[in-house]
Structure formats: structure tokens, C-alpha cells
Design a protein around this motif. Structure first.
Motif, PDB file in Angstrom:
ATOM      1  N   GLU A 159      -3.920  -2.591  -3.704  1.00 10.70           N
ATOM      2  CA  GLU A 159      -2.477  -2.535  -3.935  1.00 10.70           C
ATOM      3  C   GLU A 159      -1.703  -2.573  -2.620  1.00 10.70           C
ATOM      4  O   GLU A 159      -0.630  -3.180  -2.537  1.00 10.70           O
ATOM      5  CB  GLU A 159      -2.116  -1.278  -4.720  1.00 10.70           C
ATOM      6  CG  GLU A 159      -2.620  -1.295  -6.148  1.00 10.70           C
ATOM      7  CD  GLU A 159      -1.997  -0.193  -6.984  1.00 10.70           C
ATOM      8  OE1 GLU A 159      -1.039   0.434  -6.496  1.00 10.70           O
ATOM      9  OE2 GLU A 159      -2.460   0.012  -8.107  1.00 10.70           O
ATOM     10  N   MET A 160      -2.225  -1.934  -1.584  1.00 15.79           N
ATOM     11  CA  MET A 160      -1.531  -1.962  -0.293  1.00 15.79           C
ATOM     12  C   MET A 160      -1.469  -3.379   0.245  1.00 15.79           C
ATOM     13  O   MET A 160      -0.458  -3.790   0.829  1.00 15.79           O
ATOM     14  CB  MET A 160      -2.225  -1.012   0.695  1.00 15.79           C
ATOM     15  CG  MET A 160      -1.962   0.457   0.375  1.00 15.79           C
ATOM     16  SD  MET A 160      -2.423   1.596   1.691  1.00 15.79           S
ATOM     17  CE  MET A 160      -4.196   1.687   1.452  1.00 15.79           C
ATOM     18  N   LEU A 161      -2.536  -4.149   0.063  1.00 19.71           N
ATOM     19  CA  LEU A 161      -2.501  -5.545   0.496  1.00 19.71           C
ATOM     20  C   LEU A 161      -1.537  -6.354  -0.357  1.00 19.71           C
ATOM     21  O   LEU A 161      -0.804  -7.213   0.153  1.00 19.71           O
ATOM     22  CB  LEU A 161      -3.899  -6.144   0.441  1.00 19.71           C
ATOM     23  CG  LEU A 161      -4.922  -5.567   1.435  1.00 19.71           C
ATOM     24  CD1 LEU A 161      -6.244  -6.303   1.319  1.00 19.71           C
ATOM     25  CD2 LEU A 161      -4.402  -5.653   2.859  1.00 19.71           C
ATOM     26  N   ASP A 162      -1.530  -6.094  -1.657  1.00 25.01           N
ATOM     27  CA  ASP A 162      -0.598  -6.801  -2.546  1.00 25.01           C
ATOM     28  C   ASP A 162       0.853  -6.530  -2.162  1.00 25.01           C
ATOM     29  O   ASP A 162       1.721  -7.394  -2.321  1.00 25.01           O
ATOM     30  CB  ASP A 162      -0.823  -6.386  -4.006  1.00 25.01           C
ATOM     31  CG  ASP A 162      -2.113  -6.952  -4.570  1.00 25.01           C
ATOM     32  OD1 ASP A 162      -2.659  -7.894  -3.967  1.00 25.01           O
ATOM     33  OD2 ASP A 162      -2.591  -6.434  -5.597  1.00 25.01           O
ATOM     34  N   LEU A 163       1.128  -5.321  -1.676  1.00 25.03           N
ATOM     35  CA  LEU A 163       2.498  -4.943  -1.308  1.00 25.03           C
ATOM     36  C   LEU A 163       2.872  -5.406   0.102  1.00 25.03           C
ATOM     37  O   LEU A 163       3.978  -5.134   0.567  1.00 25.03           O
ATOM     38  CB  LEU A 163       2.666  -3.427  -1.420  1.00 25.03           C
ATOM     39  CG  LEU A 163       2.613  -2.854  -2.842  1.00 25.03           C
ATOM     40  CD1 LEU A 163       2.576  -1.333  -2.807  1.00 25.03           C
ATOM     41  CD2 LEU A 163       3.820  -3.325  -3.647  1.00 25.03           C
ATOM     42  N   GLY A 164       1.953  -6.078   0.794  1.00 24.04           N
ATOM     43  CA  GLY A 164       2.271  -6.637   2.103  1.00 24.04           C
ATOM     44  C   GLY A 164       2.076  -5.689   3.267  1.00 24.04           C
ATOM     45  O   GLY A 164       2.720  -5.848   4.315  1.00 24.04           O
ATOM     46  N   VAL A 299       9.939   3.429 -18.791  1.00 23.19           N
ATOM     47  CA  VAL A 299      10.009   1.974 -18.658  1.00 23.19           C
ATOM     48  C   VAL A 299       9.930   1.646 -17.171  1.00 23.19           C
ATOM     49  O   VAL A 299      10.721   2.172 -16.382  1.00 23.19           O
ATOM     50  CB  VAL A 299      11.306   1.417 -19.269  1.00 23.19           C
ATOM     51  CG1 VAL A 299      11.320  -0.101 -19.200  1.00 23.19           C
ATOM     52  CG2 VAL A 299      11.461   1.887 -20.710  1.00 23.19           C
ATOM     53  N   ALA A 300       8.986   0.783 -16.781  1.00 19.64           N
ATOM     54  CA  ALA A 300       8.742   0.586 -15.352  1.00 19.64           C
ATOM     55  C   ALA A 300       8.318  -0.843 -15.042  1.00 19.64           C
ATOM     56  O   ALA A 300       7.802  -1.559 -15.898  1.00 19.64           O
ATOM     57  CB  ALA A 300       7.671   1.562 -14.862  1.00 19.64           C
ATOM     58  N   THR A 301       8.534  -1.237 -13.791  1.00 20.32           N
ATOM     59  CA  THR A 301       7.963  -2.473 -13.270  1.00 20.32           C
ATOM     60  C   THR A 301       6.581  -2.162 -12.707  1.00 20.32           C
ATOM     61  O   THR A 301       6.244  -0.994 -12.461  1.00 20.32           O
ATOM     62  CB  THR A 301       8.836  -3.060 -12.152  1.00 20.32           C
ATOM     63  OG1 THR A 301       8.962  -2.083 -11.102  1.00 20.32           O
ATOM     64  CG2 THR A 301      10.218  -3.414 -12.672  1.00 20.32           C
ATOM     65  N   ASP A 302       5.794  -3.202 -12.473  1.00 22.55           N
ATOM     66  CA  ASP A 302       4.445  -3.001 -11.936  1.00 22.55           C
ATOM     67  C   ASP A 302       4.481  -2.341 -10.567  1.00 22.55           C
ATOM     68  O   ASP A 302       3.714  -1.413 -10.291  1.00 22.55           O
ATOM     69  CB  ASP A 302       3.718  -4.350 -11.827  1.00 22.55           C
ATOM     70  CG  ASP A 302       3.396  -4.941 -13.185  1.00 22.55           C
ATOM     71  OD1 ASP A 302       2.904  -4.197 -14.038  1.00 22.55           O
ATOM     72  OD2 ASP A 302       3.642  -6.137 -13.385  1.00 22.55           O
ATOM     73  N   VAL A 303       5.367  -2.824  -9.700  1.00 18.09           N
ATOM     74  CA  VAL A 303       5.426  -2.292  -8.338  1.00 18.09           C
ATOM     75  C   VAL A 303       5.843  -0.828  -8.340  1.00 18.09           C
ATOM     76  O   VAL A 303       5.236   0.009  -7.670  1.00 18.09           O
ATOM     77  CB  VAL A 303       6.398  -3.124  -7.482  1.00 18.09           C
ATOM     78  CG1 VAL A 303       6.598  -2.471  -6.117  1.00 18.09           C
ATOM     79  CG2 VAL A 303       5.878  -4.543  -7.317  1.00 18.09           C
ATOM     80  N   ALA A 304       6.859  -0.490  -9.118  1.00 17.28           N
ATOM     81  CA  ALA A 304       7.352   0.888  -9.139  1.00 17.28           C
ATOM     82  C   ALA A 304       6.333   1.851  -9.721  1.00 17.28           C
ATOM     83  O   ALA A 304       6.296   3.026  -9.364  1.00 17.28           O
ATOM     84  CB  ALA A 304       8.650   0.966  -9.940  1.00 17.28           C
ATOM     85  N   ALA A 305       5.478   1.371 -10.620  1.00 18.02           N
ATOM     86  CA  ALA A 305       4.524   2.254 -11.298  1.00 18.02           C
ATOM     87  C   ALA A 305       3.203   2.375 -10.562  1.00 18.02           C
ATOM     88  O   ALA A 305       2.341   3.143 -10.972  1.00 18.02           O
ATOM     89  CB  ALA A 305       4.266   1.733 -12.716  1.00 18.02           C
ATOM     90  N   ARG A 306       3.040   1.633  -9.485  1.00 20.58           N
ATOM     91  CA  ARG A 306       1.762   1.671  -8.781  1.00 20.58           C
ATOM     92  C   ARG A 306       1.489   3.052  -8.215  1.00 20.58           C
ATOM     93  O   ARG A 306       2.339   3.668  -7.592  1.00 20.58           O
ATOM     94  CB  ARG A 306       1.756   0.636  -7.645  1.00 20.58           C
ATOM     95  CG  ARG A 306       1.433  -0.756  -8.159  1.00 20.58           C
ATOM     96  CD  ARG A 306       1.526  -1.785  -7.071  1.00 20.58           C
ATOM     97  NE  ARG A 306       0.981  -3.056  -7.526  1.00 20.58           N
ATOM     98  CZ  ARG A 306       1.206  -4.202  -6.944  1.00 20.58           C
ATOM     99  NH1 ARG A 306       1.974  -4.256  -5.886  1.00 20.58           N
ATOM    100  NH2 ARG A 306       0.681  -5.311  -7.416  1.00 20.58           N
ATOM    101  N   GLY A 307       0.259   3.509  -8.437  1.00 20.07           N
ATOM    102  CA  GLY A 307      -0.157   4.786  -7.898  1.00 20.07           C
ATOM    103  C   GLY A 307       0.322   5.991  -8.664  1.00 20.07           C
ATOM    104  O   GLY A 307      -0.026   7.111  -8.312  1.00 20.07           O
TER     105      GLY A 307
END
Length: 614
Positions: A159-164, A299-307
Motif C-alpha cells: 500500500e505504501m508503494l501504491d500511495l507513492g 462510506v469510504a474510498t479505497d485510499v481513505a480506508a487503507r490500514g
């Protein structure tokens, strides 16, 4: 594996006090004798107990023989997490795990007061937990000294790599001593993670737990085909049908999160939202509302719900489809944890059913296809829940019994029971009426089953051969408008300036209502119902699959779209049915010749594939 045989003695008591009787598969694998203090590359899902696992793995390198930590001059261990929420969760877990060891654990995360973090670091911290960007800031400012670091943990590395955060991670690991233990945890191990491990780990031991290989075995999957206009109604009915104590609904955009949150709130659901536009305080409040039960839907987006790890999450709804199978598994894996059963529901628009099939195929998941819970289904579930109400199981005594007898003296038992049911029902949001799409979709192709067209209803569309009308765009448009499959469409007859088509009687009424109230979605196209079978249609009755006649005319694309007559994107049809072209002034004259722009000239229309067909 028992606790006392495998765990450092200073941590065994903390685990026992926390209610641990045995270790999870990932914890057992990490504490295997072969692991020791080696670098580890671990595949583990969120919720598998990996925070405790790497806490246990660091213990031998951090704790002295007495099991106590002396006052720290500089950090001994560093844990890097992708999001603020996950970092704070990790800090909370390590705090109770190392409570008896005298450990001081500090956090460094974005959105928090950096001055306070610097004070915590200067006071001495044995373990630092943080997000990549904030940790790099502290290193560059000199407030975080990595000189004595013995262990570094990358949690949710994929996920850290996905987030840049790749550059930040490389900077942090490059600042750490070479002689350190590096533990890398990732749900999946793509090429980027493998490269990161090869670069910053030494002879890492690869651990893939049985829990990872058997992921999602405790999750029951359901998928519902719906008209795209009914997607939000479907979410409401799914929420009403299951009435889970805790639900997460995933959307693809912030705008959809805002819209769906508002819609659910207006319908009476206890709902909060998570998206990147919220402040840290707002996010913390939303999560706390879910944890203490004030809200039951997030209700969430994928990025906001990560972790984010919400306890006792019973239901996951994919309101918007995930972009790939890994995202599907990651979303769904938030339920069905630690031996609990979970339910996952995919809301699949009819025009995306093939996308759903590919997602499920690559994720190696099997789902139960079916219709969205109807009003009748939900009312039946409500009745079960009302009849099982805990207050009905208690025999009244004292004042409660006296009040019940007084009530019976005024009203009959049937009237009281009906009032109780009505009061219970009034506390629940009303379900939505949703049109049945007429089928489901799975790996098997549907058979040659045809809809019954004995009661077929005919419609007329103001586009024909001279407008390049073709079944390849007519049929999908008709199905999209009506929210049904092509088996509900009979004959499609394309005439010179119009098209007539037949629909099964069971969907014709709703189709007419939609076209009259919402139109076709194309400004220039209009559909009207015919009173009888048109004279232009000859031959036996057809049924199903959108069989079309009259395909011999000039071929082109959808009016105003690709493959049609040239013009800007504002092209379409005038009310008289002739072409309305855009700024480029391209198009066709009535004699079938091309009228071009500034260069003039005329060219014959060559049909599909010709240079002049746009």
C-alpha cells in the motif's frame, strides 16, 4: 504453539492479560526457530495479527535478559505504516504489548503537531511508529536519529508503494544502519516489493502463512445485477436486509462518498464517511463513532480506508466496483476476521457484469448471484427480527406486569401486537422499489431461453438508416434505459428515418415511464410507445436477443459519437431527424454526398471503414 514456549517471557504475561490463549498462524510462523533475528518478508493480510507478530519478532533484539528497557537516548526500533490511522493503531497495540517492559513508544504522523512530536523524540523513545512523509521530515530536520536503530518494520508495504511513498521509504531505509533487522509485511508480493526486499534486506526469510493461502474462507459473497440508476437504491436495500452491526460501503470517488453519505443519512441510517478531503480530527471522530456504535455504516474510498481496522465489521458492500482483483480482495478482507463470519456484496450494473466476472475470476472467488433484496424480502426479515426481539423473551414482573395488565384492559391483544410491530417498523428506513433486471451473470453463458413476446409492446425511435442507426449501439442503449438484458428485446427494424422495436410486456411499462420522465440520455433521440404492431414489420414474431432487420444501409457509429459523420461532439439530430453538425461543418447532404468544411468539394459516403466516414 503455547505462549510460554514461544514468546519472550516479558511479553507472555501481556498476551495472557489480553486474552490470548494461542497464537495466530502468522505469529506462529514468525516465532519459528528458523526465523531468529533474520530479515523477514511476510505475506499477511490486515487483521491476521501481524502487528503483534512483528512486535514479538523485535523482542529478542530489543529486550535485555531482564526483559526491561533502559532509558532510551535514541530509537531502537522503527515501524513505518501507510496511513495515520494504521500508525496510531500500531502504536496502541505495541503499547500494551510492551507495557511491562518500560517501553516508551512515540508516533510521528502527518496531520499532527510536529513540535509535540519533536518533544517526544527528544525525551527518548524506544520505538517510533510513523508515516513515511513525516518520518522523513524528522530525519531531515535532525529530530529523529537513526544511529542506534536495531529493527525496522515496513507494515502494509504494498500500500505504501501504491500511495507513492517509494522515494520516502528508500530515504528512510538508507538512513538506517546496515546492521539491523528488517521486517517487511505485505498483503501481496508484486515485483516492486520483491525489488525493495532484495535491495534493503539481507537473505530474507520468505513467510507465506496458511491464513494467507486460505483467505476469505469465512466470507460469503453475493452479487446483484442492477440498473445503473438503481445502484444507490440497491445499497439501501442491502443495508436494510442484513441490518449488520457494522458495515463498510466502498465508493470509487470522493464525490460518490459525499453523495451516498448524504442519501443514507437522509434515509435514517447512522452513517459516517471517510475520504481524503477530511481533516484528521474528522476522520478520528468518524472511526470512533463506528467503534462505539453511534454509527453503523461507514462510506469510504479505497485510499481513505487503507490500514483502518474496524472491529466486528460484519458486512462489506462494493457500491462502486473495484478496479482490480487485489483491491476486491483487500476491500472484502475487512470482514470475516479472527474466526468471525462476514458477508460481502457486489452491486453490479448490468453494463458491467462482464467486468465483475473478470474480477471474480482473477480473485478466484465464487459468488451467489441473485436479485437485490426486494421489499417483500426485507419485510420478511423485519418480521423475523421483530418476533425475536429480546423484550418479548422476558416475563414481565412488578410494575412492568401491572402496566401490561392495564394496557390489556384498554386494548385487545391483537391491537397491542399490531401497535408493537408498527412501532418497531417505524424505526427502520423504508426499503426501495427496484426493477428486476431479469437475470444474473456467471461463468456459464445463458441458454437460448427467450422472453415471451405474445404480449410484446412496440416502440418507435426517431433515428434510422440515414442517421447511421445500427443494432450494435441501439440494443445496448435500449437495455441501458430499461435496466434489463437483451432477452427482453424482440425485433429491431431499422427503417430509413426511424427504428421500431419490440419489448417483452413485463418490462414495457417501466420502459415507457423512464423514457417519458428521464428521456433517452441523448438530447436528440426520442422514443414513443406505439398502439399496435407497426405495418413496416413483416415476417414471424421474433423473440429475444434483439434480432434486427434492415441492416443494408450506410454503416457508421452512434449519432454524435465515434464512427458517425464528422463534426464536433455537439453533433446529433435536429427535431426533423436530419443531422445537426458541429463547428467543423462536416456532414452529409440529402443527396448522400459529403459537404466538407473550408476546403469545399464533395465526396461520396463510403460507409464503414471508408476515409470519409469520420
Amino acid at each position: 504453539m503455547t505462549l510460554h514456549n514461544a514468546v519472550h517471557p516479558s511479553l507472555a504475561a501481556a498476551l495472557s492479560n489480553r486474552g490470548y490463549e494461542s497464537l495466530t498462524p502468522v505469529q506462529t510462523a514468525i516465532l519459528d526457530a528458523d526465523a531468529g533475528q533474520r530479515d523477514l518478508l511476510v505475506s499477511a493480510q490486515t487483521g491476521s495479527g501481524k502487528t503483534v507478530a512483528f512486535g514479538l519478532a523485535m523482542a529478542n533484539g530489543l529486550l535485555a535478559d531482564g526483559g526491561r528497557l533502559s532509558k532510551a537516548a535514541e530509537p531502537l526500533a522503527l515501524v513505518i505504516a501507510p496511513t495515520r490511522e494504521l500508525a496510531l493503531q500500531v502504536k496502541a497495540e505495541l503499547t500494551w504489548l510492551y507495557a511491562d517492559c518500560g517501553a516508551h513508544i512515540a508516533s510521528c504522523v502527518g496531520g499532527m503537531d510536529m513540535r509535540r512530536e519533536r518533544r517526544d523524540l527528544s525525551a527518548g523513545a524506544h520505538i517510533v511508529v510513523g508515516t513515511p512523509g513525516r518520518l522523513r521530515d524528522h530525519i531531515e530536520r535532525g529530530s529523529l536519529d537513526m544511529t542506534w536503530l536495531r529493527a525496522a518494520v515496513l507494515d502494509e508495504a504494498d500500500e505504501m508503494l501504491d500511495l507513492g511513498f517509494r522515494e520516502d521509504l528508500e530515504f528512510i531505509l538508507g538512513a538506517a544502519p546496515d546492521e539491523r533487522q528488517t521486517l517487511l509485511f505485505s498483503a501481496t508480493v508484486p515485483k516492486q516489493i520483491a525489488f525493495l526486499a532484495k535491495t534493503y534486506q539481507r537473505d530474507a526469510l520468505r513467510i507465506s502463512t496458511a491464513e494467507e493461502r486460505e483467505q476469505h474462507s469465512d466470507i460469503e459473497y453475493h452479487a446483484h445485477l442492477v440498473n445503473s440508476r438503481d445502484k444507490e437504491k440497491a445499497v439501501i436495500n442491502v443495508l436494510r436486509y442484513y441490518e449488520a452491526q457494522s458495515t463498510m460501503v466502498f465508493c470509487s470517488t470522493r464525490e460518490m462518498v459525499r453523495h451516498l453519505t448524504s442519501r443514507l443519512s437522509n434515509r435514517g441510517f447512522g452513517v459516517v464517511s471517510l475520504s481524503g478531503e477530511l481533516s484528521q480530527a474528522e476522520r478520528s471522530q468518524a472511526l470512533q463513532a463506528m467503534r462505539d456504535g453511534r454509527a453503523r455504516v461507514c462510506v469510504a474510498t479505497d485510499v481513505a480506508a487503507r490500514g483502518i481496522d474496524l472491529p466486528n465489521l460484519d458486512l462489506v458492500i462494493h457500491a462502486d466496483l473495484p478496479t482490480n482483483s487485489d483491491t476486491l480482495l483487500h476491500r472484502s478482507g475487512r470482514t470475516g476476521r479472527a474466526g468471525r463470519k462476514g458477508t460481502c456484496v457486489l452491486i453490479a450494473p448490468t453494463n458491467k457484469r462482464h467486468v465483475v466476472n473478470r474480477l471474480l475470476k482473477f480473485a478466484k472467488l465464487r459468488v451467489n448471484w441473485g436479485s437485490v433484496p426486494s421489499t417483500g424480502d426485507i419485510q420478511a426479515k423485519d418480521q423475523e427480527r421483530i418476533f425475536a426481539n429480546e423484550h418479548l423473551q422476558v416475563t414481565p414482573t412488578g410494575d412492568a406486569l401491572q402496566a401490561a395488565e392495564s394496557l390489556l384492559a384498554l386494548y385487545g391483544p391483537e391491537q397491542i401486537a399490531a401497535a408493537f410491530i408498527a412501532s418497531q417498523q417505524s424505526m427502520r428506513p423504508a426499503p426501495e422499489e427496484i426493477l428486476d433486471t431479469g437475470g444474473s451473470f456467471d461463468d456459464k453463458k445463458p441458454g437460448r431461453e427467450r422472453s415471451d413476446f405474445d404480449d410484446g409492446v412496440w416502440f418507435r425511435l426517431n433515428a434510422g438508416r440515414k442517421h447511421n442507426a445500427e443494432p450494435r449501439w441501439l440494443l445496448p442503449m435500449i437495455c441501458r434505459i430499461g435496466g434489463f438484458t437483451k432477452r427482453k428485446v424482440g425485433f429491431i427494424r431499422i427503417l430509413d428515418s426511424e427504428t421500431v422495436f419490440e419489448l417483452s410486456g413485463d418490462v414495457a411499462g417501466n420502459f415507457q415511464d423512464v423514457t417519458e420522465t428521464e428521456g433517452t440520455g441523448e438530447k436528440s433521440l426520442r422514443i414513443v410507445k406505439l398502439a399496435e404492431r407497426p405495418k413496416e414489420v413483416s415476417g414471424p414474431r421474433g423473440g429475444g436477443g434483439g434480432r434486427a432487420e434492415g441492416r443494408g444501409g450506410p454503416r457508421g457509429g452512434k449519432p454524435g459519437g465515434r464512427g458517425g459523420p464528422r463534426g464536433d461532439r455537439k453533433g446529433g439530430f435536429r427535431k426533423d431527424g436530419d443531422r445537426r453538425d458541429g463547428d467543423r461543418k462536416g456532414g452529409f447532404r440529402k443527396d448522400g454526398y459529403r459537404k466538407d468544411g473550408p476546403k469545399g468539394g464533395k465526396k461520396p459516403h463510403r460507409g464503414k471503414g471508408g476515409k470519409d466516414n469520420g
